[in-house]
Write a protein that holds these residues in place. Structure first.
Motif, PDB file in Angstrom:
ATOM      1  N   ALA A  39       1.007  -0.777  -0.185  1.00 33.85           N
ATOM      2  CA  ALA A  39      -0.352  -0.184  -0.192  1.00 33.85           C
ATOM      3  C   ALA A  39       0.733   1.387   0.443  1.00 33.85           C
ATOM      4  O   ALA A  39       1.676   1.211   0.492  1.00 33.85           O
ATOM      5  N   SER A  40       0.524   2.220  -0.632  1.00 40.09           N
ATOM      6  CA  SER A  40       1.201   3.320  -0.352  1.00 40.09           C
ATOM      7  C   SER A  40      -0.315   4.526  -1.340  1.00 40.09           C
ATOM      8  O   SER A  40      -0.895   4.323  -1.981  1.00 40.09           O
ATOM      9  N   GLN A  41       0.338   5.468  -1.519  1.00 47.31           N
ATOM     10  CA  GLN A  41      -0.809   6.684  -1.455  1.00 47.31           C
ATOM     11  C   GLN A  41      -0.984   6.309  -2.924  1.00 47.31           C
ATOM     12  O   GLN A  41      -2.290   6.636  -3.748  1.00 47.31           O
ATOM     13  N   LEU A  59      -6.098   5.711   3.190  1.00 43.79           N
ATOM     14  CA  LEU A  59      -4.770   6.866   3.201  1.00 43.79           C
ATOM     15  C   LEU A  59      -4.719   7.621   4.942  1.00 43.79           C
ATOM     16  O   LEU A  59      -3.479   7.911   5.611  1.00 43.79           O
ATOM     17  N   ARG A  60      -6.184   7.477   5.893  1.00 47.45           N
ATOM     18  CA  ARG A  60      -5.851   7.603   6.930  1.00 47.45           C
ATOM     19  C   ARG A  60      -4.550   6.568   7.588  1.00 47.45           C
ATOM     20  O   ARG A  60      -4.165   6.287   8.502  1.00 47.45           O
ATOM     21  N   PHE A  70      -1.977  -5.134  -1.431  1.00 50.58           N
ATOM     22  CA  PHE A  70      -3.434  -5.200  -2.160  1.00 50.58           C
ATOM     23  C   PHE A  70      -2.714  -6.790  -2.926  1.00 50.58           C
ATOM     24  O   PHE A  70      -2.155  -6.226  -3.305  1.00 50.58           O
ATOM     25  N   LEU A  71      -3.895  -7.469  -3.156  1.00 51.56           N
ATOM     26  CA  LEU A  71      -3.648  -8.437  -4.209  1.00 51.56           C
ATOM     27  C   LEU A  71      -4.334  -7.889  -5.594  1.00 51.56           C
ATOM     28  O   LEU A  71      -5.684  -7.518  -5.595  1.00 51.56           O
ATOM     29  N   VAL A  72      -3.717  -7.968  -6.352  1.00 57.54           N
ATOM     30  CA  VAL A  72      -3.793  -7.606  -7.056  1.00 57.54           C
ATOM     31  C   VAL A  72      -4.008  -8.358  -8.882  1.00 57.54           C
ATOM     32  O   VAL A  72      -3.068  -8.626  -9.071  1.00 57.54           O
ATOM     33  N   HIS A  73      -5.319  -8.294  -9.913  1.00 59.51           N
ATOM     34  CA  HIS A  73      -5.577  -9.088 -10.558  1.00 59.51           C
ATOM     35  C   HIS A  73      -6.326  -8.050 -12.141  1.00 59.51           C
ATOM     36  O   HIS A  73      -7.507  -7.507 -12.117  1.00 59.51           O
ATOM     37  N   ASN A  74      -5.086  -8.154 -12.868  1.00 59.89           N
ATOM     38  CA  ASN A  74      -5.617  -7.636 -14.160  1.00 59.89           C
ATOM     39  C   ASN A  74      -5.096  -5.846 -13.798  1.00 59.89           C
ATOM     40  O   ASN A  74      -7.058  -5.835 -14.006  1.00 59.89           O
TER      41      ASN A  74
END
Length: 205
Positions: A39-41, A59-60, A70-74
């Motif tokens: 996670a980042s901005q 963001l908080r 985060f697990l990201v798919h496509n």
């Protein structure tokens, strides 16, 4: 109606403690279409552009010094989880004193319904365990989960976590704003709800 009000001013979560061994958990590579992103901005802005509620909350979390993956798919998120390391405070829904126990609090773990069965939770824990053990040789890792979340509870047990009681948080709640934890009680010897009792007993022995 009364039940809804009660759930807003008092919330119970189940606490689990990591009992090891850490060596069995290693971060695995994903496919070319799937990856874990810290996670980042920028990652929050990209993945949650259309979800203002999560974007503002995450963001908080970042500003508080929390760690998220985060697990990201496509290009879309399909799972995530957060950890509040020692010194960063505590998950916002827990009492203030929870930030003073010296623990890495794992919280706010989520799978999209369509992504269930991908086995994302063990790998999320692997990332967070790797982070904690890189900072300390014997970290205190605590995971708090909702009683009704049987799938995640089972995954935590299979990952090497053991039950450590029930934490009840008391909150002030304001319409349109939400709740703020003002205190709570952690009964470390409290038994978890019966739905998982047989599995928890089996994994302890």
């Amino acid at each position: 109606m009364l039940g809804q009000i009660a759930s807003r001013i008092r919330a119970k979560t189940l606490v689990y403690r990591f009992a090891g061994p850490a060596e069995r958990w290693r971060v695995e590579g994903r496919t070319s279409k799937e990856a874990w992103i810290r996670a980042s901005q920028s990652s929050i802005a990209m993945l949650f552009a259309a979800d203002g509620r999560r974007r503002r909350r995450f963001l908080r979390f970042l500003r508080s010094g929390f760690l998220g993956y985060f697990l990201v798919h496509n290009g879309d998120w399909i799972g995530y989880g957060w950890c509040a390391p020692p010194g960063s405070g505590r998950p916002p829904h827990l009492p203030r004193w929870a930030g003073g126990v010296g623990a890495y609090w794992i919280f706010d773990c989520c799978d999209r319904e369509a992504a269930c069965g991908r086995g994302s939770y063990p790998q999320l824990l692997a990332h967070l365990l790797t982070f904690a053990y890189a900072r300390e040789s014997n970290p205190l890792l605590l995971c708090e989960l909702q009683p009704e979340n049987l799938v995640w509870r089972q995954a935590a047990l299979q990952a090497g976590f053991t039950p450590l009681g029930v934490l009840t948080a008391y909150r002030l709640w304001f319409p349109g704003v939400g709740g703020f934890a003002i205190g709570g009680v952690w009964r470390r010897d409290a038994v978890h709800s019966p739905e998982m009792a047989p599995l928890e007993s089996m994994l302890r022995h």
